[in-house]
Each structure stands twice: as structure tokens, then as C-alpha cells.
Design a protein around this motif. Structure first.
Motif, mmCIF file in Angstrom:
data_model
loop_
_atom_site.group_PDB
_atom_site.id
_atom_site.type_symbol
_atom_site.label_atom_id
_atom_site.label_comp_id
_atom_site.label_asym_id
_atom_site.label_seq_id
_atom_site.Cartn_x
_atom_site.Cartn_y
_atom_site.Cartn_z
ATOM 1 N N THR A 1 -18.415 49.477 6.300
ATOM 2 C CA THR A 1 -19.105 49.134 7.911
ATOM 3 C C THR A 1 -20.597 48.190 6.966
ATOM 4 O O THR A 1 -21.501 48.772 7.727
ATOM 5 N N THR B 1 -23.384 45.826 7.167
ATOM 6 C CA THR B 1 -24.178 45.919 8.218
ATOM 7 C C THR B 1 -23.078 43.971 9.001
ATOM 8 O O THR B 1 -23.229 43.238 8.380
ATOM 9 N N GLY B 2 -23.176 44.130 9.963
ATOM 10 C CA GLY B 2 -22.395 43.356 11.171
ATOM 11 C C GLY B 2 -20.947 43.105 10.665
ATOM 12 O O GLY B 2 -20.451 41.630 11.467
ATOM 13 N N THR B 3 -20.498 43.614 9.720
ATOM 14 C CA THR B 3 -18.948 42.827 9.806
ATOM 15 C C THR B 3 -17.516 44.853 9.318
ATOM 16 O O THR B 3 -18.328 45.916 9.374
ATOM 17 N N ARG C 1 -13.708 39.829 4.899
ATOM 18 C CA ARG C 1 -14.740 40.470 5.903
ATOM 19 C C ARG C 1 -14.002 39.870 7.420
ATOM 20 O O ARG C 1 -13.907 39.014 7.422
ATOM 21 N N ILE C 2 -14.241 41.194 8.607
ATOM 22 C CA ILE C 2 -13.944 40.250 9.980
ATOM 23 C C ILE C 2 -15.097 40.789 10.934
ATOM 24 O O ILE C 2 -15.460 41.804 10.230
ATOM 25 N N THR C 3 -15.396 40.316 12.173
ATOM 26 C CA THR C 3 -16.080 40.968 12.702
ATOM 27 C C THR C 3 -15.774 42.359 13.426
ATOM 28 O O THR C 3 -14.283 42.083 13.613
ATOM 29 N N PRO C 4 -16.745 43.400 13.946
ATOM 30 C CA PRO C 4 -15.844 43.729 14.545
ATOM 31 C C PRO C 4 -15.187 43.619 15.448
ATOM 32 O O PRO C 4 -13.746 44.856 15.692
ATOM 33 N N ASN C 5 -15.346 42.724 16.317
ATOM 34 C CA ASN C 5 -14.412 42.789 17.422
ATOM 35 C C ASN C 5 -12.802 42.537 17.171
ATOM 36 O O ASN C 5 -12.317 42.813 17.480
ATOM 37 N N ALA C 6 -13.152 41.568 15.428
ATOM 38 C CA ALA C 6 -11.641 40.915 15.319
ATOM 39 C C ALA C 6 -10.974 42.519 14.908
ATOM 40 O O ALA C 6 -10.132 42.544 14.900
#
Length: 67
Positions: free
Chosen positions: A30, A32-34, A49-54
Motif C-alpha cells: 500500500t 501512498t494513495g494506492t 496499482r489500483i485505488t483503495p476503493n477499487a
């Protein structure tokens, strides 16, 4: 896919449900931000790399039997 060299010092981790039998596992880090995801059997292949929401949606889909 990105290069694993960008995350060479990242603390990659597998699920606590993963055994040491060399099965099909994903590892996550994890930065920063991804959320970075890679194949534990071939970590030099690269990562996604994906977003935390994804990532949350992906995990919910796996748990719910949708993936």
C-alpha cells in the motif's frame, strides 16, 4: 502493470489464509494513495496499482462469489 523495482522496499504481504504450498496467491502493498497487487509466484513480472476503493470492491466481489 508497473515495475516491481518502484516498490522494491515496499512491505508486500499475502493473506493470512495463504499457505506456504506455492499455490495461487496475490500479494499487496500500500504505497501512498494506492494499492499495488502482484503475483506471489512471479513478483518480477510487475504489479497493478489500483485505488483503495477499487480494491475494496474487488475483495467484496471475491467474498461474495462474483469474481
Amino acid at each position: 502493470m508497473g515495475s516491481t523495482q518502484n516498490l522494491a522496499n515496499a512491505p508486500w504481504r499475502k493473506s493470512s489464509y495463504s499457505g506456504n504450498t506455492g499455490g495461487e496467491c496475490l500479494e499487496v502493498a500500500t504505497p501512498t494513495g494506492t494499492v499495488a497487487i502482484r503475483d506471489s509466484k512471479d513478483p518480477d513480472l510487475g504489479h497493478l496499482r489500483i485505488t483503495p476503493n477499487a480494491f475494496r470492491a474487488f475483495v467484496a466481489g471475491v467474498v461474495g462469489g462474483q469474481v
